[in-house]
Design a protein around this motif. Structure first.
Motif, PDB file in Angstrom:
ATOM      1  N   ILE A 502       0.798  -1.182  -0.150  1.00 46.04           N
ATOM      2  CA  ILE A 502      -0.086   0.024  -0.019  1.00 46.04           C
ATOM      3  C   ILE A 502       0.906   1.354   0.009  1.00 46.04           C
ATOM      4  O   ILE A 502       1.699   1.327   0.869  1.00 46.04           O
ATOM      5  CB  ILE A 502      -0.868  -0.022   1.318  1.00 46.04           C
ATOM      6  N   ALA A 503       0.434   2.152  -0.629  1.00 43.21           N
ATOM      7  CA  ALA A 503       1.141   3.502  -0.812  1.00 43.21           C
ATOM      8  C   ALA A 503       0.014   4.562  -0.519  1.00 43.21           C
ATOM      9  O   ALA A 503      -1.069   4.704  -1.036  1.00 43.21           O
ATOM     10  CB  ALA A 503       1.690   4.024  -2.265  1.00 43.21           C
ATOM     11  N   VAL A 504       0.153   5.185   0.676  1.00 47.14           N
ATOM     12  CA  VAL A 504      -0.623   6.375   0.879  1.00 47.14           C
ATOM     13  C   VAL A 504      -0.245   7.711   0.644  1.00 47.14           C
ATOM     14  O   VAL A 504       1.013   8.088   0.778  1.00 47.14           O
ATOM     15  CB  VAL A 504      -0.740   6.425   2.593  1.00 47.14           C
ATOM     16  N   ILE A 505      -1.098   8.357  -0.455  1.00 47.15           N
ATOM     17  CA  ILE A 505      -0.839   9.497  -0.956  1.00 47.15           C
ATOM     18  C   ILE A 505      -1.447  10.735  -0.238  1.00 47.15           C
ATOM     19  O   ILE A 505      -2.977  10.527   0.218  1.00 47.15           O
ATOM     20  CB  ILE A 505      -1.080   9.421  -2.520  1.00 47.15           C
ATOM     21  N   TYR A 506      -0.932  11.848   0.061  1.00 45.99           N
ATOM     22  CA  TYR A 506      -1.465  12.990   0.556  1.00 45.99           C
ATOM     23  C   TYR A 506      -1.099  14.181   0.305  1.00 45.99           C
ATOM     24  O   TYR A 506      -0.061  14.650   0.258  1.00 45.99           O
ATOM     25  CB  TYR A 506      -1.340  12.908   2.280  1.00 45.99           C
ATOM     26  N   SER A 507      -1.801  15.309  -0.255  1.00 51.86           N
ATOM     27  CA  SER A 507      -1.554  16.479  -1.026  1.00 51.86           C
ATOM     28  C   SER A 507      -0.405  16.137  -1.864  1.00 51.86           C
ATOM     29  O   SER A 507       0.764  16.924  -2.195  1.00 51.86           O
ATOM     30  CB  SER A 507      -0.938  17.542   0.159  1.00 51.86           C
ATOM     31  N   GLY A 508      -0.800  15.174  -2.643  1.00 52.21           N
ATOM     32  CA  GLY A 508       0.317  14.898  -3.954  1.00 52.21           C
ATOM     33  C   GLY A 508       1.492  14.060  -3.693  1.00 52.21           C
ATOM     34  O   GLY A 508       2.234  13.899  -4.426  1.00 52.21           O
ATOM     35  N   ARG A 541     -19.451  -0.498  15.843  1.00 56.85           N
ATOM     36  CA  ARG A 541     -20.939   0.021  15.984  1.00 56.85           C
ATOM     37  C   ARG A 541     -20.962   0.660  17.242  1.00 56.85           C
ATOM     38  O   ARG A 541     -22.012   1.623  17.345  1.00 56.85           O
ATOM     39  CB  ARG A 541     -21.915  -0.937  16.008  1.00 56.85           C
ATOM     40  N   ASN A 542     -20.281   0.523  17.994  1.00 55.18           N
ATOM     41  CA  ASN A 542     -20.372   1.497  19.373  1.00 55.18           C
ATOM     42  C   ASN A 542     -19.559   2.494  19.560  1.00 55.18           C
ATOM     43  O   ASN A 542     -19.562   3.216  20.517  1.00 55.18           O
ATOM     44  CB  ASN A 542     -20.092   0.465  20.608  1.00 55.18           C
ATOM     45  N   GLU A 543     -18.702   2.772  18.424  1.00 55.16           N
ATOM     46  CA  GLU A 543     -17.707   3.876  18.486  1.00 55.16           C
ATOM     47  C   GLU A 543     -18.415   5.125  17.901  1.00 55.16           C
ATOM     48  O   GLU A 543     -18.902   4.820  16.761  1.00 55.16           O
ATOM     49  CB  GLU A 543     -16.492   3.418  17.782  1.00 55.16           C
ATOM     50  N   ASN A 544     -18.258   6.403  18.398  1.00 54.38           N
ATOM     51  CA  ASN A 544     -18.632   7.492  17.657  1.00 54.38           C
ATOM     52  C   ASN A 544     -17.444   8.246  16.957  1.00 54.38           C
ATOM     53  O   ASN A 544     -16.317   8.316  17.611  1.00 54.38           O
ATOM     54  CB  ASN A 544     -19.106   8.508  18.794  1.00 54.38           C
ATOM     55  N   PHE A 545     -17.792   8.647  15.670  1.00 57.54           N
ATOM     56  CA  PHE A 545     -17.068   9.355  14.832  1.00 57.54           C
ATOM     57  C   PHE A 545     -17.003  10.625  15.574  1.00 57.54           C
ATOM     58  O   PHE A 545     -17.810  11.322  16.146  1.00 57.54           O
ATOM     59  CB  PHE A 545     -17.403   9.423  13.665  1.00 57.54           C
ATOM     60  N   THR A 546     -15.673  11.124  15.556  1.00 60.37           N
ATOM     61  CA  THR A 546     -15.471  12.544  16.310  1.00 60.37           C
ATOM     62  C   THR A 546     -15.354  13.586  14.988  1.00 60.37           C
ATOM     63  O   THR A 546     -14.772  13.279  13.822  1.00 60.37           O
ATOM     64  CB  THR A 546     -14.087  12.852  16.896  1.00 60.37           C
ATOM     65  N   LEU A 547     -15.898  14.695  14.998  1.00 57.56           N
ATOM     66  CA  LEU A 547     -16.100  15.767  14.000  1.00 57.56           C
ATOM     67  C   LEU A 547     -14.532  16.480  13.909  1.00 57.56           C
ATOM     68  O   LEU A 547     -14.031  17.108  14.936  1.00 57.56           O
ATOM     69  CB  LEU A 547     -17.001  16.702  14.220  1.00 57.56           C
ATOM     70  N   ASP A 548     -14.089  16.312  12.754  1.00 57.83           N
ATOM     71  CA  ASP A 548     -12.794  16.940  12.371  1.00 57.83           C
ATOM     72  C   ASP A 548     -12.993  18.082  11.325  1.00 57.83           C
ATOM     73  O   ASP A 548     -13.283  17.643  10.301  1.00 57.83           O
ATOM     74  CB  ASP A 548     -11.811  15.735  11.810  1.00 57.83           C
ATOM     75  N   THR A 549     -12.778  19.287  11.701  1.00 55.31           N
ATOM     76  CA  THR A 549     -12.931  20.220  10.638  1.00 55.31           C
ATOM     77  C   THR A 549     -11.570  20.845  10.150  1.00 55.31           C
ATOM     78  O   THR A 549     -11.425  21.876   9.638  1.00 55.31           O
ATOM     79  CB  THR A 549     -13.628  21.527  11.358  1.00 55.31           C
ATOM     80  N   ARG A 550     -10.460  20.085  10.171  1.00 56.77           N
ATOM     81  CA  ARG A 550      -9.361  20.260   9.543  1.00 56.77           C
ATOM     82  C   ARG A 550      -9.394  20.354   8.092  1.00 56.77           C
ATOM     83  O   ARG A 550     -10.089  19.384   7.526  1.00 56.77           O
ATOM     84  CB  ARG A 550      -8.059  19.363  10.030  1.00 56.77           C
ATOM     85  N   GLN A 551      -8.744  21.249   7.225  1.00 53.99           N
ATOM     86  CA  GLN A 551      -8.808  21.361   5.841  1.00 53.99           C
ATOM     87  C   GLN A 551      -7.508  20.988   5.254  1.00 53.99           C
ATOM     88  O   GLN A 551      -6.517  21.029   5.851  1.00 53.99           O
ATOM     89  CB  GLN A 551      -9.010  22.864   5.446  1.00 53.99           C
ATOM     90  N   VAL A 552      -7.665  20.167   4.203  1.00 54.04           N
ATOM     91  CA  VAL A 552      -6.728  19.672   3.512  1.00 54.04           C
ATOM     92  C   VAL A 552      -5.807  20.779   2.953  1.00 54.04           C
ATOM     93  O   VAL A 552      -6.471  21.880   2.292  1.00 54.04           O
ATOM     94  CB  VAL A 552      -6.778  18.817   2.129  1.00 54.04           C
ATOM     95  N   PRO A 553      -4.490  21.099   3.113  1.00 49.05           N
ATOM     96  CA  PRO A 553      -3.915  22.191   2.746  1.00 49.05           C
ATOM     97  C   PRO A 553      -3.787  22.462   1.165  1.00 49.05           C
ATOM     98  O   PRO A 553      -3.935  21.443   0.330  1.00 49.05           O
ATOM     99  CB  PRO A 553      -2.461  22.019   2.939  1.00 49.05           C
ATOM    100  N   SER A 554      -3.891  23.736   0.712  1.00 48.68           N
ATOM    101  CA  SER A 554      -3.935  24.058  -0.613  1.00 48.68           C
ATOM    102  C   SER A 554      -2.682  23.475  -1.689  1.00 48.68           C
ATOM    103  O   SER A 554      -1.631  23.395  -1.026  1.00 48.68           O
ATOM    104  CB  SER A 554      -3.872  25.610  -0.970  1.00 48.68           C
ATOM    105  N   LEU A 555      -3.120  22.879  -2.761  1.00 46.97           N
ATOM    106  CA  LEU A 555      -1.898  22.657  -3.530  1.00 46.97           C
ATOM    107  C   LEU A 555      -1.315  23.507  -4.560  1.00 46.97           C
ATOM    108  O   LEU A 555      -0.403  23.347  -5.241  1.00 46.97           O
ATOM    109  CB  LEU A 555      -2.336  21.266  -4.320  1.00 46.97           C
ATOM    110  N   VAL A 556      -1.783  24.793  -4.433  1.00 45.75           N
ATOM    111  CA  VAL A 556      -1.339  25.770  -5.185  1.00 45.75           C
ATOM    112  C   VAL A 556      -0.271  26.379  -4.628  1.00 45.75           C
ATOM    113  O   VAL A 556      -0.048  26.873  -3.589  1.00 45.75           O
ATOM    114  CB  VAL A 556      -2.395  26.859  -5.336  1.00 45.75           C
ATOM    115  N   ARG A 557       0.823  26.307  -5.346  1.00 44.88           N
ATOM    116  CA  ARG A 557       2.248  27.109  -4.902  1.00 44.88           C
ATOM    117  C   ARG A 557       2.841  28.115  -6.073  1.00 44.88           C
ATOM    118  O   ARG A 557       2.368  28.232  -7.064  1.00 44.88           O
ATOM    119  CB  ARG A 557       3.415  25.882  -4.988  1.00 44.88           C
ATOM    120  N   PRO A 558       3.534  29.116  -5.653  1.00 43.96           N
ATOM    121  CA  PRO A 558       4.036  30.194  -6.319  1.00 43.96           C
ATOM    122  C   PRO A 558       4.882  29.469  -7.437  1.00 43.96           C
ATOM    123  O   PRO A 558       5.478  28.377  -7.269  1.00 43.96           O
ATOM    124  CB  PRO A 558       4.870  30.952  -5.415  1.00 43.96           C
ATOM    125  N   ILE A 559       4.914  30.480  -8.559  1.00 39.33           N
ATOM    126  CA  ILE A 559       5.955  29.758  -9.658  1.00 39.33           C
ATOM    127  C   ILE A 559       7.570  29.537  -9.257  1.00 39.33           C
ATOM    128  O   ILE A 559       8.041  30.563  -8.490  1.00 39.33           O
ATOM    129  CB  ILE A 559       6.089  30.819 -10.985  1.00 39.33           C
TER     130      ILE A 559
END
Length: 581
Positions: A502-508, A541-559
């Motif tokens: 498995i390869a896990v990819i995050y923000s490119g 089934r007895n576990e509650n998901f926790t609300l996570d409001t973190r945003q994925v960082p932008s992939l836009v970069r300066p030239i």
């Protein structure tokens, strides 16, 4: 006491003669206030038609209720049979007392109107608000579903938000008038596992806050295990089993329920990975596919003259190799770079730099393409105007070869191998089911005897039982032909069943890679841990998901921006992860 909703012997038909074309056949259930009912079944089982019948939206899709009753207890405790209600009565109920969340937000939202305008419409229609009052209420609705910077995002159009954000907008719209019943029709099917977990956590939290009732429609039993009180299983338009959640999951009585539970891949945190192939580090094997430093960047333009203002770093310095007989799964959220990596390898997207090579292990014919692709949607990837023989001939002709008796023999052999009859050659795509169409796509990909198959979400559009059969087929073909698979998916339970590595990819970027069992059972990178913790299973089934409001960082970069080289740490013979600062 009367339940909030009572459905009795509901029958729904379609077409000019609906009595002769029944889709829902005698469905009955009760729903109490504050209760959640999960309606589970595969495509064509009638679960969505049942849901659309409750608020009579089925009337606008060619359907008609031909029998039974749907009684709703209104806020003044009066009972209204929705099957006989007038259109003015229904207009007052839709949105105000019964909210609805659909599966695909992009087709449910108007693409030319801002998010704010569309949410404000509910407040204007049902609460009589206008102007600043409606705008303030719309902002509060977005705040309620945890959309950051709500005031600014009210001015966005749908295409400016991600799939997860759009689904939150749909939830905000559905809950705008505090309905006592919310119908959610496959609201997370198209979403990644982490976004799906956030939507489920949000629904659970809102349900606790408002004490609303909910009907949740899905084909994934594991998904509803943490939120449902009762389950109704549908097959062929009938409810074949229903009862309390734990009773249905732990002691299913109907064979179809047992079949569904058996077919769904249950995530086991690395305990159910394949053991039929292991790399022999002492033996040098030429890789079927080698990728070194693959980088893909897209220009970003702005201003009146559309000058380049930056670059989207879609894929950044991706490296891996794949040996014959091995499956490497690439996992990550939408926008992480999974599909762009695959398309760059196939030449469908131009790479900025890096190199990759595919090795044809077997002696091949002229024009062989060592890498072939199977796409996500079998409906869209087959030409509806061609018969199957023409579809299978396409890659051969594209490779510059002539059609011959041997080509026809190979078509027949591959059809048989993927479990389709030989007379399929004279049929058209519309004459096959979804699972059969995906088998056709696999046969087409094998026509040129490739060494590598790239499978981009190749089973995510299929029902769970069909999905299980296609996965078995892929594993059998891999063993028989020593195929190497690059398997792209966001479904960790499916990945666990088919991947060797498995390869896990995050923000490119690849942030973790290694043996499937090691990565899933002992994840090292924080993002991998987050992915795995978000996977819904019956065991949780007895576990509650926790609300996570973190945003994925932008992939836009300066030239000209170049990221610092990654610092890798080794965890065992075949397990690496990026060091985190």
């Amino acid at each position: 006491m009367n339940p909030l909703l009572s459905v009795s012997d509901l029958r729904v038909g379609f077409g000019r003669n609906p009595e002769a074309n029944e889709i829902v056949r005698g469905v009955s259930f009760d729903l109490a206030g504050g209760e959640t009912l999960a309606i589970v079944g595969e495509s064509g089982s009638g679960k969505s038609v049942t849901a659309l019948s409750i608020n009579r939206l089925v009337d606008f899709n060619g359907g008609r209720i031909i029998g039974g009753s749907i009684k709703l207890k209104r806020s003044d405790n009066s009972l209204l049979d929705l099957t006989t209600a007038s259109e003015p009565q229904l207009e007052k109920i839709r949105g105000a007392e019964i909210g609805m969340i659909f599966q695909e937000p992009m087709t449910s939202l108007n693409p030319v109107l801002t998010i704010g305008r569309q949410i404000e419409e509910s407040f204007r229609l049902h609460r009589g608000l206008s102007g600043r009052q409606a705008t303030a209420a719309a902002k509060d609705a977005l705040d309620r579903v945890r959309i950051p910077d709500a005031a600014r995002r009210l001015k966005y159009c749908p295409n400016q938000l991600s799939g997860g954000m759009l689904q939150r907008v749909m939830i905000a719209t559905a809950l705008a008038c505090n309905p006592r019943l919310l119908i959610a029709d496959e609201p997370t099917t198209a979403l990644d596992v982490t976004v799906q977990a956030q939507i489920m956590a949000l629904l659970a939290e809102l349900k606790r806050e408002t004490d609303m009732s909910m009907i949740f429609i899905t084909h994934d039993i594991g998904l509803v295990a943490g939120i449902a009180d009762k389950v109704m299983v549908m097959q062929g338009g009938t409810a074949v089993e229903q009862g309390e959640l734990n009773q249905v999951l732990d002691h299913p009585n109907h064979p179809y329920t047992q079949h569904l539970l058996h077919s769904v891949p249950h995530f086991a945190a690395g305990r159910a990975t394949r053991e039929d192939f292991k790399r022999d580090e002492t033996k040098i094997v030429a890789p079927a596919l080698a990728v070194d430093g693959l980088t893909v960047r897209f220009p970003v333009s702005s201003g009146l003259f559309r000058r380049q203002a930056g670059q989207v770093h879609a894929v950044e310095n991706v490296c891996f190799d794949l040996v014959p007989g091995e499956t490497l799964a690439i996992v990550g959220e939408s926008g992480s770079g999974k599909s762009t990596t695959a398309r760059a390898i196939l030449g469908l997207v131009k790479s900025t730099r890096g190199k990759f090579s595919a090795h044809a292990e077997r002696a091949s014919r002229t024009g062989q393409r060592p890498v072939q692709m199977v796409f996500q949607n079998p409906y869209a990837s087959l030409n509806p105007r061609l018969r199957v023989d023409g579809i299978l001939a396409e890659p051969v002709i594209a490779a510059g070869e002539r059609l011959s008796t041997k080509t026809r023999e190979r078509m027949a052999m591959l059809l048989k191998r993927v479990g389709l009859p030989e007379n399929s050659l004279e049929r058209y795509p519309h004459e096959f089911s979804g699972g059969q169409r995906q088998r056709l796509c696999i046969a087409r990909a094998l026509m040129l005897n490739p060494s590598v198959l790239v499978l981009d979400e190749a089973v995510s559009a299929l029902d769970v039982s069909v999905q299980a059969k296609v996965l078995e087929l892929l594993i059998d073909l891999q063993r028989e032909y020593r195929l190497a698979y690059l398997f792209i998916s966001h479904d960790m339970a499916v990945v666990e069943r088919i991947a060797h590595r498995i390869a896990v990819i995050y923000s490119g970027e690849i942030v973790e890679i290694g043996d499937a069992a090691s990565v899933l059972s002992e994840p090292k990178h924080s993002y991998t841990k987050r992915l795995i913790s978000a996977v819904p299973t019956i065991d949780r089934r007895n576990e509650n998901f926790t609300l996570d409001t973190r945003q994925v960082p932008s992939l836009v970069r300066p030239i000209g921006f170049e990221p610092a080289p990654a610092d890798w740490k080794q965890f065992g013979a075949d397990h690496m992860a990026q060091a985190e600062g």
